[in-house]
Design a protein around this motif. Structure first.
Motif, PDB file in Angstrom:
ATOM      1  N   VAL A  62       0.863  -1.172   0.000  1.00  0.00           N
ATOM      2  CA  VAL A  62       0.000   0.000   0.000  1.00  0.00           C
ATOM      3  C   VAL A  62       0.904   1.228   0.000  1.00  0.00           C
ATOM      4  CG1 VAL A  62      -1.761   1.253   1.296  1.00  0.00           C
ATOM      5  CG2 VAL A  62      -1.810  -1.240   1.221  1.00  0.00           C
ATOM      6  N   SER A  63       0.489   2.238  -0.761  1.00  0.00           N
ATOM      7  CA  SER A  63       1.283   3.452  -0.884  1.00  0.00           C
ATOM      8  C   SER A  63       0.378   4.639  -1.188  1.00  0.00           C
ATOM      9  CB  SER A  63       2.302   3.283  -2.020  1.00  0.00           C
ATOM     10  OG  SER A  63       3.023   4.478  -2.255  1.00  0.00           O
ATOM     11  N   ASP A  64       0.884   5.825  -0.955  1.00  0.00           N
ATOM     12  CA  ASP A  64       0.188   7.029  -1.403  1.00  0.00           C
ATOM     13  C   ASP A  64       0.550   7.366  -2.844  1.00  0.00           C
ATOM     14  OD1 ASP A  64      -1.610   7.869   0.556  1.00  0.00           O
ATOM     15  OD2 ASP A  64      -0.021   8.761   1.761  1.00  0.00           O
ATOM     16  N   LYS A  65       1.499   6.649  -3.393  1.00  0.00           N
ATOM     17  CA  LYS A  65       1.878   6.847  -4.795  1.00  0.00           C
ATOM     18  C   LYS A  65       1.014   5.919  -5.649  1.00  0.00           C
ATOM     19  CE  LYS A  65       6.524   8.219  -3.628  1.00  0.00           C
ATOM     20  NZ  LYS A  65       7.944   8.070  -3.903  1.00  0.00           N
ATOM     21  N   PRO A  66       0.425   6.430  -6.729  1.00  0.00           N
ATOM     22  CA  PRO A  66      -0.489   5.611  -7.525  1.00  0.00           C
ATOM     23  C   PRO A  66       0.196   4.596  -8.441  1.00  0.00           C
ATOM     24  CG  PRO A  66      -0.325   7.792  -8.473  1.00  0.00           C
ATOM     25  CD  PRO A  66       0.448   7.819  -7.182  1.00  0.00           C
ATOM     26  N   ASP A  67       1.491   4.727  -8.633  1.00  0.00           N
ATOM     27  CA  ASP A  67       2.204   3.844  -9.556  1.00  0.00           C
ATOM     28  C   ASP A  67       3.372   3.161  -8.849  1.00  0.00           C
ATOM     29  OD1 ASP A  67       0.680   4.602 -11.932  1.00  0.00           O
ATOM     30  OD2 ASP A  67       1.708   6.533 -11.752  1.00  0.00           O
ATOM     31  N   LEU A  68       3.623   1.926  -9.258  1.00  0.00           N
ATOM     32  CA  LEU A  68       4.776   1.195  -8.730  1.00  0.00           C
ATOM     33  C   LEU A  68       6.063   1.853  -9.194  1.00  0.00           C
ATOM     34  CD1 LEU A  68       3.844  -2.549  -9.224  1.00  0.00           C
ATOM     35  CD2 LEU A  68       4.451  -1.443  -7.089  1.00  0.00           C
ATOM     36  N   GLN A  86      -3.623   0.377  -3.297  1.00  0.00           N
ATOM     37  CA  GLN A  86      -3.121  -0.989  -3.179  1.00  0.00           C
ATOM     38  C   GLN A  86      -2.401  -1.285  -4.489  1.00  0.00           C
ATOM     39  OE1 GLN A  86      -3.303  -3.709  -0.717  1.00  0.00           O
ATOM     40  NE2 GLN A  86      -1.738  -4.316  -2.172  1.00  0.00           N
ATOM     41  N   LEU A  87      -1.091  -1.407  -4.427  1.00  0.00           N
ATOM     42  CA  LEU A  87      -0.290  -1.710  -5.606  1.00  0.00           C
ATOM     43  C   LEU A  87      -0.043  -3.209  -5.658  1.00  0.00           C
ATOM     44  CD1 LEU A  87       2.284   1.204  -5.158  1.00  0.00           C
ATOM     45  CD2 LEU A  87       0.170   1.211  -6.505  1.00  0.00           C
ATOM     46  N   ILE A  88      -0.044  -3.768  -6.841  1.00  0.00           N
ATOM     47  CA  ILE A  88       0.119  -5.217  -7.011  1.00  0.00           C
ATOM     48  C   ILE A  88       1.487  -5.520  -7.615  1.00  0.00           C
ATOM     49  CG2 ILE A  88      -0.789  -7.293  -8.140  1.00  0.00           C
ATOM     50  CD1 ILE A  88      -2.700  -6.127  -6.060  1.00  0.00           C
ATOM     51  N   PHE A  89       2.271  -6.342  -6.929  1.00  0.00           N
ATOM     52  CA  PHE A  89       3.568  -6.777  -7.444  1.00  0.00           C
ATOM     53  C   PHE A  89       3.426  -7.969  -8.377  1.00  0.00           C
ATOM     54  CE2 PHE A  89       5.521  -5.111  -3.317  1.00  0.00           C
ATOM     55  CZ  PHE A  89       5.895  -3.931  -3.898  1.00  0.00           C
ATOM     56  N   SER A  90       2.714  -8.972  -7.904  1.00  0.00           N
ATOM     57  CA  SER A  90       2.592 -10.165  -8.739  1.00  0.00           C
ATOM     58  C   SER A  90       1.272 -10.872  -8.508  1.00  0.00           C
ATOM     59  CB  SER A  90       3.760 -11.142  -8.488  1.00  0.00           C
ATOM     60  OG  SER A  90       3.761 -11.634  -7.178  1.00  0.00           O
ATOM     61  N   VAL A  91       0.828 -11.483  -9.573  1.00  0.00           N
ATOM     62  CA  VAL A  91      -0.323 -12.378  -9.570  1.00  0.00           C
ATOM     63  C   VAL A  91       0.206 -13.649 -10.211  1.00  0.00           C
ATOM     64  CG1 VAL A  91      -2.652 -12.791 -10.417  1.00  0.00           C
ATOM     65  CG2 VAL A  91      -1.936 -10.458  -9.864  1.00  0.00           C
ATOM     66  N   ALA A  92       0.153 -14.733  -9.491  1.00  0.00           N
ATOM     67  CA  ALA A  92       0.723 -15.976 -10.002  1.00  0.00           C
ATOM     68  C   ALA A  92      -0.218 -17.146  -9.737  1.00  0.00           C
ATOM     69  CB  ALA A  92       2.075 -16.246  -9.341  1.00  0.00           C
ATOM     70  N   THR A  93      -0.390 -17.961 -10.753  1.00  0.00           N
ATOM     71  CA  THR A  93      -1.177 -19.189 -10.632  1.00  0.00           C
ATOM     72  C   THR A  93      -0.357 -20.321 -11.219  1.00  0.00           C
ATOM     73  OG1 THR A  93      -3.270 -17.992 -10.821  1.00  0.00           O
ATOM     74  CG2 THR A  93      -3.330 -20.353 -11.257  1.00  0.00           C
TER      75      THR A  93
END
Length: 109
Positions: A62-68, A86-93
């Motif tokens: 979570v960050s106040d910055k909108p972009d990774l 809520q920034l997402i680093f990875s989605v893995a299946t």
């Protein structure tokens, strides 16, 4: 049976294996980076298990910055629990389970 839960430190080895299985070596998070993420923001690291087997995961800070930003991938301490995004680093299946909607279930979580 499906179970969604936050990750725990003892999940690290399985998480690292799934990350390596799903991403090229140059893009996969390293063991130490994943360990730091688990220590700093485990409540933003979701796992989906099917009959006890890790099937899918989503993690991010979570960050106040909108972009990774590049440094966020390696510096979990930049996490701000009170941040606006809520920034997402990875989605893995796991490839064995792709195409069944497991990642979508986690993203809704």
């Amino acid at each position: 049976m499906l179970e969604i839960r936050s990750a725990r430190p003892d999940d690290l080895d399985r998480i690292y294996s799934l990350e390596k299985e799903c991403y090229p070596q140059a893009e996969a998070a390293g063991y130490e980076a994943l360990k730091e993420r688990l220590n700093v923001f485990p409540n933003h690291f979701w796992l989906l298990e099917r009959d006890g087997q890790l099937v899918s995961m989503v993690n991010g800070m979570v960050s106040d910055k909108p972009d990774l930003e590049d440094e966020m991938y390696e510096k979990a301490v930049l996490h701000d629990e009170d941040g606006s995004y809520q920034l997402i680093f990875s989605v893995a299946t796991s490839p064995e389970f792709t195409g069944r909607g497991y990642a979508s279930i986690l993203m809704k979580e």
